[in-house]
Design an enzyme around this catalytic site. Structure first.
Site, PDB file in Angstrom:
ATOM      1  N   ASN A  36     -12.973   2.244  -5.480  1.00 16.02           N
ATOM      2  CA  ASN A  36     -11.574   2.659  -5.557  1.00 16.02           C
ATOM      3  C   ASN A  36     -11.108   3.268  -4.240  1.00 16.02           C
ATOM      4  O   ASN A  36     -11.890   3.903  -3.534  1.00 16.02           O
ATOM      5  CB  ASN A  36     -11.367   3.665  -6.694  1.00 16.02           C
ATOM      6  CG  ASN A  36     -11.734   3.051  -8.044  1.00 16.02           C
ATOM      7  OD1 ASN A  36     -11.786   1.830  -8.190  1.00 16.02           O
ATOM      8  ND2 ASN A  36     -12.038   3.892  -9.018  1.00 16.02           N
ATOM      9  N   TYR A  72       0.824  -1.215   0.000  1.00 11.73           N
ATOM     10  CA  TYR A  72       0.000   0.000   0.000  1.00 11.73           C
ATOM     11  C   TYR A  72       0.858   1.265   0.000  1.00 11.73           C
ATOM     12  O   TYR A  72       0.465   2.292  -0.556  1.00 11.73           O
ATOM     13  CB  TYR A  72      -1.001  -0.014   1.176  1.00 11.73           C
ATOM     14  CG  TYR A  72      -2.106  -1.025   0.925  1.00 11.73           C
ATOM     15  CD1 TYR A  72      -2.062  -2.297   1.489  1.00 11.73           C
ATOM     16  CD2 TYR A  72      -3.133  -0.741   0.024  1.00 11.73           C
ATOM     17  CE1 TYR A  72      -3.049  -3.238   1.200  1.00 11.73           C
ATOM     18  CE2 TYR A  72      -4.118  -1.678  -0.275  1.00 11.73           C
ATOM     19  CZ  TYR A  72      -4.056  -2.924   0.313  1.00 11.73           C
ATOM     20  OH  TYR A  72      -5.011  -3.871   0.005  1.00 11.73           O
ATOM     21  N   GLY A 105     -16.301   1.497 -15.224  1.00 10.83           N
ATOM     22  CA  GLY A 105     -14.997   0.869 -14.986  1.00 10.83           C
ATOM     23  C   GLY A 105     -14.955  -0.153 -13.878  1.00 10.83           C
ATOM     24  O   GLY A 105     -14.022  -0.191 -13.087  1.00 10.83           O
ATOM     25  N   HIS A 154     -14.444   0.447  -0.279  1.00 12.28           N
ATOM     26  CA  HIS A 154     -13.278  -0.387   0.066  1.00 12.28           C
ATOM     27  C   HIS A 154     -12.186   0.392   0.777  1.00 12.28           C
ATOM     28  O   HIS A 154     -11.045  -0.043   0.803  1.00 12.28           O
ATOM     29  CB  HIS A 154     -12.745  -1.077  -1.191  1.00 12.28           C
ATOM     30  CG  HIS A 154     -13.741  -2.035  -1.768  1.00 12.28           C
ATOM     31  ND1 HIS A 154     -13.692  -2.474  -3.071  1.00 12.28           N
ATOM     32  CD2 HIS A 154     -14.841  -2.637  -1.227  1.00 12.28           C
ATOM     33  CE1 HIS A 154     -14.693  -3.319  -3.306  1.00 12.28           C
ATOM     34  NE2 HIS A 154     -15.416  -3.419  -2.183  1.00 12.28           N
ATOM     35  N   SER A 203     -15.745  -4.500 -13.190  1.00 10.55           N
ATOM     36  CA  SER A 203     -16.129  -5.798 -13.774  1.00 10.55           C
ATOM     37  C   SER A 203     -17.334  -6.388 -13.043  1.00 10.55           C
ATOM     38  O   SER A 203     -17.860  -7.423 -13.441  1.00 10.55           O
ATOM     39  CB  SER A 203     -14.934  -6.760 -13.673  1.00 10.55           C
ATOM     40  OG  SER A 203     -14.524  -6.880 -12.309  1.00 10.55           O
TER      41      SER A 203
END
Ligand code: APR
Length: 226
Positions: free
Chosen positions: A87, A53, A171, A104, A173
């Site tokens: 994101n 990260y 953007g 997230h 899936s």
């Protein structure tokens, strides 16, 4: 003003130079997701996860919002916009989006590893190292929702989507739940557009614009203006 929800994923930031996860050469082709994005991975090897990260945070510092982020922010001129993003980058905010729900987590925040989710604090683009602790002596961890952890912002995101008159999916899936399941929270008369250069399978009835985020959002801006 009508309510508009944008549900974005990694493809939103691809043109800003940030890797997606499942495209060719995506992050999950180069890293084992269990090692760098799961709660088990944290207790197995904290240094490896902190390095992962820290590298993404340094990459983010150099990245800029792309035209797609900017068009999403411009939609605030015409709609009551809520961005629900998977994101962990801050590019929606840096493009001017005011109301962003991060499902997230956020790369520029940290919290004690034993602290509650909402006690996270801003760290900007600074690295987190072993030994960096809260005032209470708790080792700092990235404020990211890892696989195996709950998604605290899910309920707030779902309630925004239930109110949406219009939804734009950009953007993603739509393979990771519970985020992907949010498309099922829309009202029956909510119009759903999907912007992605590749076909995306979803149970929802969507109108897909088969283009990248920047181009697709430019087209959608014109469609919605009409
Ligand atoms: N513009 C728009 N869409 C794009 C672009 C682009 N320039 N480039 C790629 N895409 C699309 C891909 O076709 C794909 O459908 O973006 C999507 C990216 O999918 P994933 O890599 O699976 O990313 P995402 O859906 O955000 O992943 C969800 O998985 O690993 C977890 O926590 C991680 O939040 C992430 C979640």
């Amino acid at each position: 003003m009508k309510n508009l929800v944008v549900l974005s994923g990694a493809g939103m930031s691809a043109e800003s130079g940030i890797s997606t996860f499942r495209d060719s050469n995506g992050l999950w082709e180069n890293y084992n997701v269990e090692d760098v994005a799961s709660i088990e991975g944290w207790y197995r090897n904290k240094n490896l996860m902190l390095d992962f990260y820290n590298a993404r945070r340094r990459e983010l510092e150099k990245a800029q919002p792309n035209e797609g982020h900017i068009y999403v922010a411009r939609l605030q001129e015409r709609y009551n916009v809520t961005v629900v993003t998977q994101n962990i980058d801050n590019l929606h905010e840096r493009a001017g989006s005011k109301k962003v729900i991060h499902l997230h987590g956020e790369l520029t925040k940290a919290r004690g590893e034993n602290q509650g989710y909402y006690l996270a604090h801003d760290i900007g683009y600074k690295d987190i190292k072993i030994g960096d602790k809260t005032s209470g002596g708790d080792q700092l961890r990235p404020h990211i929702v890892w696989f195996g952890e709950a998604v605290p912002e899910l309920t707030r995101a779902a309630s925004e989507i239930e109110k949406a008159d219009l939804m734009i999916i950009i953007g993603t899936s739509l393979v990771v739940y519970p985020a992907a399941g949010l498309v099922n929270y829309t009202k029956p008369d909510c119009k759903i557009y999907l912007v992605d250069p590749k076909p995306v399978s979803t149970s929802a009835h969507v109108e897909q614009i088969m283009k990248k985020a920047s181009e697709g959002m430019k087209d959608l801006w014109e469609i919605l203006k009409g």
